[in-house]
Design a protein around this motif. Structure first.
Motif, PDB file in Angstrom:
ATOM      1  N   ARG A 212       0.882  -1.266  -0.013  1.00 51.18           N
ATOM      2  CA  ARG A 212      -0.011  -0.145   0.073  1.00 51.18           C
ATOM      3  C   ARG A 212       0.999   1.279  -0.053  1.00 51.18           C
ATOM      4  N   VAL A 213       0.371   2.287  -0.486  1.00 48.25           N
ATOM      5  CA  VAL A 213       1.096   3.451  -0.739  1.00 48.25           C
ATOM      6  C   VAL A 213       0.813   4.657   0.506  1.00 48.25           C
ATOM      7  N   GLY A 214       1.822   5.064   0.992  1.00 51.42           N
ATOM      8  CA  GLY A 214       1.435   6.106   1.961  1.00 51.42           C
ATOM      9  C   GLY A 214       2.110   7.390   1.724  1.00 51.42           C
ATOM     10  N   PRO A 215       1.893   8.568   2.481  1.00 57.22           N
ATOM     11  CA  PRO A 215       2.796   9.609   2.481  1.00 57.22           C
ATOM     12  C   PRO A 215       3.913   9.718   3.150  1.00 57.22           C
ATOM     13  N   GLY A 216       4.955  10.226   2.692  1.00 54.39           N
ATOM     14  CA  GLY A 216       6.240  10.317   3.516  1.00 54.39           C
ATOM     15  C   GLY A 216       6.499  11.541   3.900  1.00 54.39           C
ATOM     16  N   LEU A 217       7.756  12.102   4.025  1.00 55.75           N
ATOM     17  CA  LEU A 217       8.029  13.451   4.411  1.00 55.75           C
ATOM     18  C   LEU A 217       8.656  13.954   3.182  1.00 55.75           C
ATOM     19  N   ARG A 218       8.379  15.232   3.362  1.00 52.44           N
ATOM     20  CA  ARG A 218       8.763  16.326   2.093  1.00 52.44           C
ATOM     21  C   ARG A 218      10.112  16.525   2.324  1.00 52.44           C
ATOM     22  N   ASP A 219      10.839  17.177   1.641  1.00 54.80           N
ATOM     23  CA  ASP A 219      12.126  17.412   1.532  1.00 54.80           C
ATOM     24  C   ASP A 219      12.602  18.952   2.157  1.00 54.80           C
ATOM     25  N   ARG A 220      12.350  18.806   3.438  1.00 55.27           N
ATOM     26  CA  ARG A 220      12.377  19.876   4.252  1.00 55.27           C
ATOM     27  C   ARG A 220      13.526  20.193   5.068  1.00 55.27           C
ATOM     28  N   VAL A 221      14.309  21.599   4.885  1.00 56.48           N
ATOM     29  CA  VAL A 221      15.387  21.670   5.693  1.00 56.48           C
ATOM     30  C   VAL A 221      15.165  21.544   7.393  1.00 56.48           C
ATOM     31  N   ILE A 222      13.974  21.606   7.689  1.00 58.89           N
ATOM     32  CA  ILE A 222      13.822  21.523   9.108  1.00 58.89           C
ATOM     33  C   ILE A 222      14.197  20.106   9.651  1.00 58.89           C
ATOM     34  N   TYR A 223      14.080  19.095   8.672  1.00 59.32           N
ATOM     35  CA  TYR A 223      14.175  17.684   9.123  1.00 59.32           C
ATOM     36  C   TYR A 223      15.694  17.371   9.418  1.00 59.32           C
ATOM     37  N   ARG A 224      16.407  18.318   8.595  1.00 63.37           N
ATOM     38  CA  ARG A 224      17.909  18.184   8.504  1.00 63.37           C
ATOM     39  C   ARG A 224      18.233  18.774   9.711  1.00 63.37           C
ATOM     40  N   GLU A 225      18.073  20.025   9.864  1.00 64.41           N
ATOM     41  CA  GLU A 225      18.624  20.883  10.791  1.00 64.41           C
ATOM     42  C   GLU A 225      18.671  20.481  12.373  1.00 64.41           C
ATOM     43  N   LEU A 226      17.588  19.594  12.703  1.00 61.39           N
ATOM     44  CA  LEU A 226      17.480  18.822  13.955  1.00 61.39           C
ATOM     45  C   LEU A 226      18.324  17.893  14.499  1.00 61.39           C
ATOM     46  N   PHE A 227      18.758  17.156  13.128  1.00 56.70           N
ATOM     47  CA  PHE A 227      19.515  15.983  13.300  1.00 56.70           C
ATOM     48  C   PHE A 227      20.779  16.028  14.294  1.00 56.70           C
ATOM     49  N   PRO A 228      21.568  17.278  14.067  1.00 59.48           N
ATOM     50  CA  PRO A 228      22.635  17.239  15.083  1.00 59.48           C
ATOM     51  C   PRO A 228      22.393  17.156  16.772  1.00 59.48           C
ATOM     52  N   GLN A 254       2.511  18.257  11.661  1.00 55.26           N
ATOM     53  CA  GLN A 254       1.283  17.770  11.023  1.00 55.26           C
ATOM     54  C   GLN A 254       1.721  16.527   9.842  1.00 55.26           C
ATOM     55  N   GLU A 255       2.607  16.905   9.271  1.00 49.82           N
ATOM     56  CA  GLU A 255       3.040  15.846   8.317  1.00 49.82           C
ATOM     57  C   GLU A 255       3.631  14.638   8.990  1.00 49.82           C
ATOM     58  N   LEU A 256       4.078  14.618  10.244  1.00 45.62           N
ATOM     59  CA  LEU A 256       4.626  13.539  10.836  1.00 45.62           C
ATOM     60  C   LEU A 256       3.330  12.486  11.515  1.00 45.62           C
ATOM     61  N   ARG A 257       2.484  13.458  11.918  1.00 45.56           N
ATOM     62  CA  ARG A 257       1.251  12.773  12.483  1.00 45.56           C
ATOM     63  C   ARG A 257       0.491  11.977  11.193  1.00 45.56           C
ATOM     64  N   ASN A 258       0.263  12.685  10.093  1.00 41.11           N
ATOM     65  CA  ASN A 258      -0.076  12.085   8.995  1.00 41.11           C
ATOM     66  C   ASN A 258       0.401  10.644   8.630  1.00 41.11           C
ATOM     67  N   LEU A 259       1.918  10.652   8.647  1.00 39.31           N
ATOM     68  CA  LEU A 259       2.536   9.467   8.459  1.00 39.31           C
ATOM     69  C   LEU A 259       2.210   8.505   9.425  1.00 39.31           C
ATOM     70  N   MET A 260       2.316   8.694  10.694  1.00 38.91           N
ATOM     71  CA  MET A 260       2.064   7.848  11.792  1.00 38.91           C
ATOM     72  C   MET A 260       0.836   7.252  11.728  1.00 38.91           C
ATOM     73  N   GLN A 261      -0.296   7.851  11.018  1.00 35.25           N
ATOM     74  CA  GLN A 261      -1.581   7.540  11.008  1.00 35.25           C
ATOM     75  C   GLN A 261      -1.676   6.722   9.815  1.00 35.25           C
ATOM     76  N   ALA A 262      -0.941   6.782   8.869  1.00 30.88           N
ATOM     77  CA  ALA A 262      -0.949   6.029   7.597  1.00 30.88           C
ATOM     78  C   ALA A 262      -0.451   4.775   7.967  1.00 30.88           C
ATOM     79  N   LEU A 263       0.734   4.656   8.796  1.00 31.05           N
ATOM     80  CA  LEU A 263       1.352   3.414   9.184  1.00 31.05           C
ATOM     81  C   LEU A 263       0.422   2.600  10.280  1.00 31.05           C
ATOM     82  N   GLY A 264      -0.611   3.104  10.560  1.00 35.71           N
ATOM     83  CA  GLY A 264      -1.440   2.486  11.733  1.00 35.71           C
ATOM     84  C   GLY A 264      -0.800   2.384  12.958  1.00 35.71           C
ATOM     85  N   LEU A 265       0.280   3.424  13.446  1.00 35.00           N
ATOM     86  CA  LEU A 265       0.791   3.311  14.458  1.00 35.00           C
ATOM     87  C   LEU A 265       0.453   4.334  15.548  1.00 35.00           C
TER      88      LEU A 265
END
Length: 276
Positions: A212-228, A254-265
């Motif tokens: 099944r196909v679900g929504p992922g995460l967009r290419d956002r700088v904010i995902y990378r800036e928090l990694f360190p 909200q994007e992360l919430r949508n992802l978790m919901q799509a995965l059924g988690l």
């Protein structure tokens, strides 16, 4: 004691965003109150393991309490990468057994076909495959006609998942299934011209091989800036704000919430308010 849910993040192509996806799923589960054990099988790079090491260091330095997963000890990753396959498998088996007390075992796999990756896939309850919105990434899932772009047949990674499903059915019975979710990850904000054509082939292949196909995460700088810092948008709060929070962070939460919901988690990410 109930068996843990085993989630494997896998794709034989590098650069699809497996580790980024894995750390966000892990932190989402942790904030939902789940006991999470992580196993990083990308022995050379170990991005997920390094992320959580950064997390522990940042929390200690800033007197913050953050939910943390457990990580069974597999030893030095680079040394293990050079070890014989039998030793690698033994370390993985020991780590997997040690993780059994968790609610969720999350396994990040390397790009490429390895014995460790195949072993992880065979144990999965859920396989999550990120891919970029590109026919380059799709080529690992299905082959298309070079003239018409019509779907011809499943490709190498689809065959690998099929083998994992067969192994699970043999070892655990026909009722045992693997939920395979393909996520279109790192989408550009602007609509790509070939995305609709790609989506049509994705839908056809999904029916053929059973994902099944679900929504992922967009290419956002904010995902990378928090990694360190060892942080994700799931961690941001009034107390945890290593960067100024903007409307982009709200959208990412909200994007992360949508992802978790799509995965059924299960997830309990509260709305995030941007700073004025």
């Amino acid at each position: 004691m109930s068996q843990p849910l085993v989630i494997v993040v896998g794709n034989e192509k590098g650069g699809a965003g497996k580790s980024t996806l894995a750390i966000h799923i892990a932190t989402g589960l942790l904030h939902a109150g789940k006991r999470v054990a992580i196993i990083d099988l990308d022995l050379r790079q170990r991005s997920m393991a390094r992320f959580f090491a950064n997390r522990a260091a940042w929390a200690a330095a800033n007197q913050q309490t953050l939910p943390m997963p457990t990580e069974p000890d597999m030893g030095d990753g680079k040394a293990l990468a050079r070890a014989e396959e039998a030793e690698q498998m033994a370390r993985f088996e020991a780590a997997f057994a040690q993780a059994q007390g968790a609610d969720v075992i999350l396994i990040d796999t390397p790009g490429g076909d390895t014995a460790l990756s195949r072993a992880a896939h065979a144990r999965a309850d859920q396989i999550i495959t990120p891919m970029n919105d590109s026919f380059v990434d799709f080529d690992l899932l299905g082959q298309v006609d070079p003239v018409t772009l019509e779907l011809q047949k499943p490709s190498i990674y689809s065959e690998s998942v099929w083998e994992a499903r067969k192994h699970r059915a043999v070892t655990q019975g026909r009722q045992a299934t693997i939920d395979w979710v393909v996520l279109t990850n790192r989408l550009a904000v602007a609509e790509a011209r070939n995305r609709r054509r790609l989506q049509e082939r994705m839908d056809k292949l999904a029916k053929r091989v059973g994902f099944r196909v679900g929504p992922g995460l967009r290419d956002r700088v904010i995902y990378r800036e928090l990694f360190p810092f060892g942080l994700t948008v799931a961690d941001l709060s009034n107390d945890v704000r290593p960067v100024a929070v903007s409307l982009a962070h709200v959208a990412a939460r909200q994007e992360l919430r949508n992802l978790m919901q799509a995965l059924g988690l299960d997830q309990s990410l509260t709305p995030l308010d941007a700073a004025a």
